[in-house]
Enzyme design. Structure first.
Site, PDB file in Angstrom:
ATOM      1  N   CYS B 154      44.823  40.187  42.454  1.00  0.00           N
ATOM      2  CA  CYS B 154      45.748  41.278  42.581  1.00  0.00           C
ATOM      3  C   CYS B 154      47.362  40.876  41.950  1.00  0.00           C
ATOM      4  CB  CYS B 154      45.759  41.781  43.864  1.00  0.00           C
ATOM      5  SG  CYS B 154      44.183  41.665  44.775  1.00  0.00           S
ATOM      6  N   HIS B 287      53.706  44.576  48.288  1.00  0.00           N
ATOM      7  CA  HIS B 287      52.220  44.526  47.895  1.00  0.00           C
ATOM      8  C   HIS B 287      51.704  45.707  49.002  1.00  0.00           C
ATOM      9  CE1 HIS B 287      48.750  43.161  45.861  1.00  0.00           C
ATOM     10  NE2 HIS B 287      48.260  42.497  47.004  1.00  0.00           N
ATOM     11  N   HIS B 322      44.495  50.414  45.890  1.00  0.00           N
ATOM     12  CA  HIS B 322      44.576  49.064  45.309  1.00  0.00           C
ATOM     13  C   HIS B 322      44.127  49.074  44.003  1.00  0.00           C
ATOM     14  CE1 HIS B 322      45.672  45.169  44.909  1.00  0.00           C
ATOM     15  NE2 HIS B 322      45.237  44.539  45.863  1.00  0.00           N
TER      16      HIS B 322
END
Lengths: 354, 393, 85
Positions: B154, B287, B322
């Site tokens: 990620c 995040h 995400h």
């Protein structure tokens, strides 16, 4: 002043006896298939039992190779960890994918998914040596390892002392089946050492986990020095030859200074043509060597080539199995030019000096 | 800069959605998954053919959805930077992805393995690996000088930005197109589901009741240029990259350390590089995935670093989902938008502070708020932690 | 109950790849996580899959796993309670 970059540690698991042996390709193994696997090492000597139980084969290979490279250089914790892989952990990826398709998305084991991530290798190495530093993974086909090397070299110019780099790829039956349909691999059986005698398309599919500890310190561990690396994306022949001559010039060398021209010849007639052009035109007086008959071809095979070059530098000898047409290297062996390409798309030059 | 996401097919549409709290959350129209009525996702409401049409391409030539999203975002980025001739400066393309062509592979996997492969799939035989989409983008726009792909879960596209900056610093290129692209796939949905970190409701970053994330898809790219090139071409600068750092938590294969050590180091090192002090940071785009683990870890790291003087912060993940490898690129674009338009975007769905750490995100759109320096975090599996700082030029 | 525990141990050894371990070496009452068997959060997820595959028991919230997987005893008791119900 430019910081020199030394190769101080090697850890290589390949289809040859390259791990936990003293000699350098003293007993080369010839394969007769178009699909060859690395020789498994005694992984338990490198990985503790709690960790090893969950690991796929490629994770065991890479962690063992990485630890070996650090041990070989006498370094416990590097200042950066950079890995490159064309396909990553393809076996776990396929395992999870097939499970998902066959079990209709039910009752799936998380372990395979977790380990299918391309950066699971570099992450695992960091976890193992508790290394909080820079941790990157490059996944660009025939540039995966080369970008890792370049990145490490940049960091060392910026002051990092010890950087662990590695190239890894694993073979998988399914993936082989798919890429066989686009003629990546030979359809017929082939004797690996006679690979260049074949006049057909395709190569032999190999694998490996090839790690190196690069250091800015020259010491008793040093194998050789990496002077430079250059990647060329989809060059035509003119652009390629121009890139090569620029590369040599930038490093203040002429063709006559090259003691061994180490190529990525892989036995695919369409691919090898490109190497032969430079061999015939520019390198006609330079001893030529090759290595893919030993490790097979894969996206990060260049890292095996760099291992070969590092060993030659330190030992000042090149086993006959590496040399093309019975050539012998010019001695002392000072400059090795490694040129590799993957399917005429990702071309790379490396310059290694003893 | 260029972006495509479930909240817009370009920068302007994304900005409007962010300003009006319009999320991309929905149930998938295009994925044939048993979870399609149960696990909401943030999906781009166009099928592959419609995406290809916008680029004048045909899917049957082997364009995966990942490539198409990347192409669309890079196209916008190049236009916004006024670049038409790739040869005008040495240019790198640094793209990133976590699953590459998986979206297409998983649909036709058994086909690909069968001896009687249908004609229409031939062009997908070599489209699975992660470098493939990058080469499609490079070839479409004629990038030749430097091409590579990063995959660090990620944090991938934030790391692409770091590499771009370093290539420029070392004089290897003058310009770098940096970002990432990822698509929704059954593979990732089932993977994250097997880790039991997907929320059946809309995700709630930093809220005490959060249980997991919603997956999304998209692509985001920014173009970095050297100071010399900008001067030479007299270019308009959108923002400046003033700091970056990548560290490793070295704690667990998937989880972050409870104290957020890697995150703390990444943020502190990025700050140190920028030469800024804590109080200079106007906004943190966190995040903030809304997994129980990430938010505690990230929250503690922020609390440790900033103490009670924590800047405004929000997670834009409830808007876009995400987007894995794309999130660092997409959120870098959002950071630039925050600076340009003096905005702080809201963190949707937050109600109550987490038990473990006493912090609360910005929950409403804040306008006319001077944003000079944005800290943007991207943390991933394998303990990979990246922070970058984007500043007003 | 003893049969169930033995079966369970065999299944755990297989699912978690506890190489070289035999059911006899796993103490019924010893903690499976941390000190005892040394399992971690990923193993807990694998155990959830194990319960679903072999006993058709679904655990929706991973947090519930903690108490259930405390030891072989607690896990067996949980399975039995579900099977009776």
């Amino acid at each position: 002043m430019k910081q020199p970059i030394y190769i101080n540690g090697l850890g290589v698991i390949s289809p040859q006896k390259t791990f936990d042996v003293e000699g350098f390709l003293t007993e080369p193994i010839e394969y007769h298939e178009n699909y060859i696997l690395a020789l498994d090492a005694a992984y338990k000597e490198y990985i503790n039992p709690v960790q090893i139980r969950r690991m796929s084969r490629i994770l065991k290979m890479t962690l063992s190779a990485a630890k070996k490279a650090m041990q070989d250089a006498g370094i416990e914790k590097p200042d950066a960890i950079i890995a490159g892989s064309g396909y990553g952990c393809i076996d776990d990826t396929e395992k999870f994918l097939l499970n998902m398709l066959d079990n209709k998305e039910m009752m799936l084991n998380p372990t395979a998914f977790m380990q299918s991530t391309h950066n699971s290798v570099a992450g695992m190495v960091a976890l193992n040596v508790k290394c909080n530093a820079y941790n990157f993974t490059y996944v660009h086909r025939g540039f995966s390892f080369e970008t890792s090397l370049l990145d490490a070299m940049m960091w060392m110019q910026e002051g990092k002392e010890n950087v662990l780099i590695g190239g890894f790829d694993e073979n998988s039956v399914n993936h082989h089946t798919v890429t066989n349909k686009i003629d990546f691999w030979k359809k017929e059986k082939v004797d690996a050492f006679d690979l260049l005698k074949t006049k057909t398309i395709g190569s032999i599919s190999g694998e490996g986990a090839n790690f190196m500890l690069l250091s800015s310190n020259k010491n008793e561990h040093t194998y050789g020095e990496v002077k430079d690396v250059k990647m060329c994306y989809k060059p035509n022949e003119e652009e390629l030859l121009e890139a090569l001559s620029k590369f040599l010039k930038k490093n203040n060398l002429e063709i006559k200074d090259i003691d061994i021209y180490l190529t990525g010849l892989n036995g695919d007639v369409t691919q090898d043509r490109i190497y032969y052009r430079s061999i015939n035109e520019l390198m006609k007086d330079t001893p030529v060597a090759w290595f893919k008959h030993l490790c097979g071809d894969y996206y990060t095979a260049g890292s095996f080539g760099l291992w070969v070059a590092a060993q030659i530098c330190k030992r000042q000898e090149a086993p006959a199995i590496l040399m093309l047409d019975g050539a012998s290297p010019k001695k002392p062996i000072k400059n090795i030019l490694l040129y590799n390409h993957y399917r005429n798309i990702n071309h790379s030059f490396y310059l290694i000096q003893s | 800069m260029g972006v495509v996401s479930s909240i817009g097919m370009n920068v302007e549409e994304n900005l409007q959605s962010l300003k009006t709290s319009k999320t991309g959350l929905c149930f998938t129209q295009f994925l044939d998954s048993i979870h399609k009525h149960e696990l909401p996702v943030c999906e781009i409401p166009l099928d592959d053919d419609a995406l290809a049409e916008r680029l004048g391409l045909s899917v049957s030539d082997g364009y995966t959805r990942t490539s198409l999203l990347g192409l669309l975002a890079v196209k916008e980025a190049l236009a916004s930077a006024g670049i038409s001739d790739m040869k005008s400066a040495t240019t790198a393309l640094i793209s990133s992805t976590t699953v590459g062509g998986m979206r297409n592979t998983e649909v036709i996997y058994h086909e690909l393995l069968s001896p009687n492969l249908r004609e229409e799939y031939i062009n997908f035989l070599n489209s699975h690996d992660l470098g493939e989409s990058t080469e499609r983008i490079a070839d479409y726009f004629g990038v030749k000088d430097f091409v590579t792909t990063i995959s660090t879960a990620c944090s991938s596209s934030a790391n692409a930005i770091i590499l771009g900056a370093r290539l420029i610093k070392h004089g290897i290129v003058d310009r770098a197109i940096c970002g990432g692209t990822d698509t929704l796939s059954k593979f990732t949905i089932n993977g994250f589901n097997s880790l039991m970190i997907l929320d059946k409701e809309h995700s709630r970053p930093f809220d005490d009741s959060r249980v997991g994330l919603n997956l999304g898809e998209g692509a985001g790219y920014i173009i970095l240029e050297s100071e010399a090139l900008v001067k030479k071409e007299n270019k308009k600068i959108l923002a400046e990259l003033t700091g970056y750092s990548n560290t490793n938590d070295a704690f667990h294969q998937t989880a972050s350390s409870p104290e957020g050590n890697g995150a703390f180091m990444a943020m502190s090192e990025a700050l140190e590089m920028s030469g800024l002090s804590n109080s200079d940071i106007s906004y943190i785009n966190v995040h903030g995935t809304a997994t129980p683990n990430n938010d505690v870890s990230e929250g503690r790291a922020m609390h440790r670093l900033f103490g009670d003087a924590l800047p405004k912060f929000s997670s834009t993940k409830p808007f876009t989902g995400h987007t894995l490898a794309a999130c660092g690129g997409i959120e870098a674009v959002y950071a630039i938008l925050a600076i340009q338009h003096s905005l702080i975007f809201p963190s949707l769905n937050f109600k109550n502070k987490m038990n473990e750490v006493d912090i609360a995100p910005q929950t409403t759109l804040l306008e006319n708020y001077e944003v000079n320096h944005v800290l943007s975090n991207s943390f991933g599996f394998g303990g990979n932690n990246t922070s970058i700082i984007i500043s007003k030029a | 109950m003893e049969d169930l525990k033995l079966k369970l141990k065999e299944q755990i050894i297989e699912a978690l790849n506890l190489e070289g371990m035999s059911p006899a070496e796993i103490d019924d009452a010893a903690p499976m996580f941390g000190e005892g068997l040394g399992l971690d959060s990923i193993d807990a997820l694998e155990l959830i899959v194990l319960l679903e595959k072999n006993y058709s028991i679904r655990i929706e919230d991973p947090k519930d796993g903690r108490a259930i997987f405390e030891s072989i005893n607690t896990m067996a008791a949980y399975i039995q309670s579900k099977q009776i119900a």
